[in-house]
Design a protein around this motif. Structure first.
Motif, PDB file in Angstrom:
ATOM      1  N   GLU A  15      29.719  28.590  50.144  1.00  0.00           N
ATOM      2  CA  GLU A  15      28.680  28.369  49.147  1.00  0.00           C
ATOM      3  C   GLU A  15      27.290  28.812  49.580  1.00  0.00           C
ATOM      4  N   ASP A  16      27.181  29.686  50.584  1.00  0.00           N
ATOM      5  CA  ASP A  16      25.887  30.295  50.862  1.00  0.00           C
ATOM      6  C   ASP A  16      25.721  31.511  49.953  1.00  0.00           C
ATOM      7  N   ASN A  17      24.647  32.283  50.116  1.00  0.00           N
ATOM      8  CA  ASN A  17      24.382  33.413  49.220  1.00  0.00           C
ATOM      9  C   ASN A  17      25.487  34.464  49.263  1.00  0.00           C
ATOM     10  N   ARG A  18      26.064  34.683  50.428  1.00  0.00           N
ATOM     11  CA  ARG A  18      27.129  35.684  50.539  1.00  0.00           C
ATOM     12  C   ARG A  18      28.382  35.218  49.798  1.00  0.00           C
ATOM     13  N   TRP A  19      28.668  33.923  49.918  1.00  0.00           N
ATOM     14  CA  TRP A  19      29.815  33.362  49.194  1.00  0.00           C
ATOM     15  C   TRP A  19      29.598  33.492  47.689  1.00  0.00           C
ATOM     16  N   ARG A  20      28.376  33.196  47.244  1.00  0.00           N
ATOM     17  CA  ARG A  20      28.082  33.291  45.817  1.00  0.00           C
ATOM     18  C   ARG A  20      28.152  34.741  45.331  1.00  0.00           C
ATOM     19  N   ALA A  21      27.804  35.678  46.209  1.00  0.00           N
ATOM     20  CA  ALA A  21      27.938  37.091  45.840  1.00  0.00           C
ATOM     21  C   ALA A  21      29.405  37.449  45.607  1.00  0.00           C
ATOM     22  N   LEU A  22      30.278  36.935  46.466  1.00  0.00           N
ATOM     23  CA  LEU A  22      31.715  37.168  46.283  1.00  0.00           C
ATOM     24  C   LEU A  22      32.199  36.542  44.974  1.00  0.00           C
ATOM     25  N   GLN A  23      31.758  35.340  44.683  1.00  0.00           N
ATOM     26  CA  GLN A  23      32.124  34.707  43.416  1.00  0.00           C
ATOM     27  C   GLN A  23      31.659  35.544  42.222  1.00  0.00           C
ATOM     28  N   ARG A  24      30.461  36.121  42.354  1.00  0.00           N
ATOM     29  CA  ARG A  24      29.934  36.964  41.278  1.00  0.00           C
ATOM     30  C   ARG A  24      30.824  38.189  41.079  1.00  0.00           C
ATOM     31  N   LEU A  25      31.333  38.758  42.170  1.00  0.00           N
ATOM     32  CA  LEU A  25      32.222  39.920  42.051  1.00  0.00           C
ATOM     33  C   LEU A  25      33.533  39.545  41.358  1.00  0.00           C
ATOM     34  N   ILE A  26      34.038  38.368  41.663  1.00  0.00           N
ATOM     35  CA  ILE A  26      35.250  37.887  40.982  1.00  0.00           C
ATOM     36  C   ILE A  26      34.987  37.768  39.482  1.00  0.00           C
ATOM     37  N   GLU A  27      33.814  37.239  39.115  1.00  0.00           N
ATOM     38  CA  GLU A  27      33.457  37.107  37.701  1.00  0.00           C
ATOM     39  C   GLU A  27      33.361  38.476  37.030  1.00  0.00           C
ATOM     40  N   ILE A  28      32.754  39.437  37.725  1.00  0.00           N
ATOM     41  CA  ILE A  28      32.643  40.797  37.169  1.00  0.00           C
ATOM     42  C   ILE A  28      34.031  41.395  36.966  1.00  0.00           C
ATOM     43  N   GLY A  29      34.931  41.173  37.924  1.00  0.00           N
ATOM     44  CA  GLY A  29      36.297  41.655  37.793  1.00  0.00           C
ATOM     45  C   GLY A  29      36.965  41.129  36.530  1.00  0.00           C
ATOM     46  N   LYS A  30      36.739  39.858  36.240  1.00  0.00           N
ATOM     47  CA  LYS A  30      37.319  39.257  35.030  1.00  0.00           C
ATOM     48  C   LYS A  30      36.660  39.814  33.768  1.00  0.00           C
ATOM     49  N   GLN A  31      35.317  39.893  33.790  1.00  0.00           N
ATOM     50  CA  GLN A  31      34.591  40.382  32.609  1.00  0.00           C
ATOM     51  C   GLN A  31      34.954  41.821  32.278  1.00  0.00           C
ATOM     52  N   GLU A  32      35.120  42.637  33.316  1.00  0.00           N
ATOM     53  CA  GLU A  32      35.392  44.057  33.113  1.00  0.00           C
ATOM     54  C   GLU A  32      36.886  44.361  32.975  1.00  0.00           C
TER      55      GLU A  32
END
Length: 354
Positions: A15-32
């Motif tokens: 849950e640091d910034n790098r972890w949240r960046a990975l979560q954001r990539l997972i979200e982009i994968g789903k959205q796209e």
């Protein structure tokens, strides 16, 4: 078919910034609606981080609706022992001779090893002999692409050593459509290979060091089309460099404010202010200017400040400089040349008076 490609996240803590960046990539994968999410090495910063974070990785690497394919990098080369479970959607490629087949794709992995030259060519010859002829071939690779204009700082804090370097000529005779690479941190970059395929570095999706500036990107593309950069809203460092011109009528503090307001909300600002002010015209000296700048940057993440500007009102009032400036204005030089000559005169007079 869409593929999302990143590398060099260097996870350290949950849950640091790098972890949240990975979560954001997972979200982009789903959205796209991607079918494959590729991580080309250095998902983890160190082996101990992989061991600590693996239970949480299993959670976000499961039930996403797409495959997550990754290879080890030089930082996490020993993190993927046989039998380790990283999530329901996850495929780890640790050997070049064990590709992952998915629909009309054959995905190969060339993880980081401390090898170079002939040893790398030997591995690539294996690929040349076994690549699919009825499918598109994709190679995941973690290392350095030579014959490109990189500096050592573009690869993060890796020192002066070489990391499994390859040349464009290594891929000339390979039936490879895409080389999806990692290890190059600073920016998205892409090359067309002689065989017609593409070699692409996406850059790190979050700034790992202060040398990696600018809004971060990933590679999001459709198979059969060129790689394509995709802008991220993730934390990054941003160089904001402002040069004061003492002949401009605008308030210098307002100039800084205009620049700061344009900076991305996730930016950590490295602020550098150069040039000159005329305290008589601005109605404020150096100390007051710095004080007001710090007031307007409150609430922004300014991680470095470099105040290099100088008050030169005494030089501007000097009769010699006034005479020079009057003659310069009457000359046929363009504005850029006039500015250069003014700066040279200012520096010369500052040196003479010191």
């Amino acid at each position: 078919m869409k593929i999302l490609h990143t590398a060099d996240i260097h996870l350290r803590e949950y849950e640091d910034n790098r972890w949240r960046a990975l979560q954001r990539l997972i979200e982009i994968g789903k959205q796209e609606k991607v079918e494959i999410f590729v991580i080309s090495g250095d998902l983890f910063d160190k082996g101990i981080n992989a061991e600590t974070l693996r239970p949480k990785i299993r959670e976000i690497f499961s039930n996403n609706g797409f495959k997550i394919i990754l290879i080890p990098g030089n930082h996490d080369s020993k993190s993927y022992k046989i039998g380790m479970y990283f999530g329901e959607d996850t495929i780890i490629i640790t050997n070049l001779d064990e590709p992952f087949e998915y629909k009309d794709l054959m995905i190969w992995g060339l993880p980081f090893e401390p090898i170079k030259g002939e040893e790398i060519l030997k591995k690539l010859r294996l690929l040349a002999n076994n690549s699919a002829t009825d499918k598109r071939n994709i190679l995941l690779y973690h290392g350095e692409f030579l014959d490109a204009f990189f500096s050592r700082k573009d690869f993060g804090e890796e020192g002066e050593g070489r990391y499994m370097p390859v040349k464009p000529s290594y891929f000339k005779d390979l039936n490879i459509d895409y080389v999806l690479a990692g290890h190059f941190h600073s920016k998205f970059d892409m090359w067309k290979l002689e065989n017609g395929g593409y070699f692409v570095y996406p850059g790190s999706p979050i700034s790992i060091t202060r040398r990696e500036t600018g809004q971060r990107k990933v590679n999001l593309f459709e198979v059969g089309k060129p790689p394509k950069e995709y802008l991220l809203d993730t934390p990054h460092f941003e160089d904001v460099v402002i040069e004061f011109d003492p002949f401009m009528l605008e308030n210098p503090v307002e100039i800084v404010k205009e620049h700061i307001e344009k900076v991305h909300s996730e930016a950590n600002i490295i602020l550098t202010i150069r040039g000159y002010i005329n305290s008589e015209e601005a109605k404020k000296g150096e100390t007051e200017v710095v004080k007001q700048i710090r007031e307007i940057t409150q609430g922004k993440s300014v991680v470095e400040e470099h105040y290099e500007f100088k008050d030169i009102h005494t030089i501007l009032e000097d009769d010699l400089f006034k005479s020079f400036k009057e003659k310069l204005e009457q000359s046929d030089y363009d504005e850029e040349k006039k500015k250069q000559l003014r700066d040279m005169a200012i520096k010369a007079m500052m040196k003479a008076s010191s």
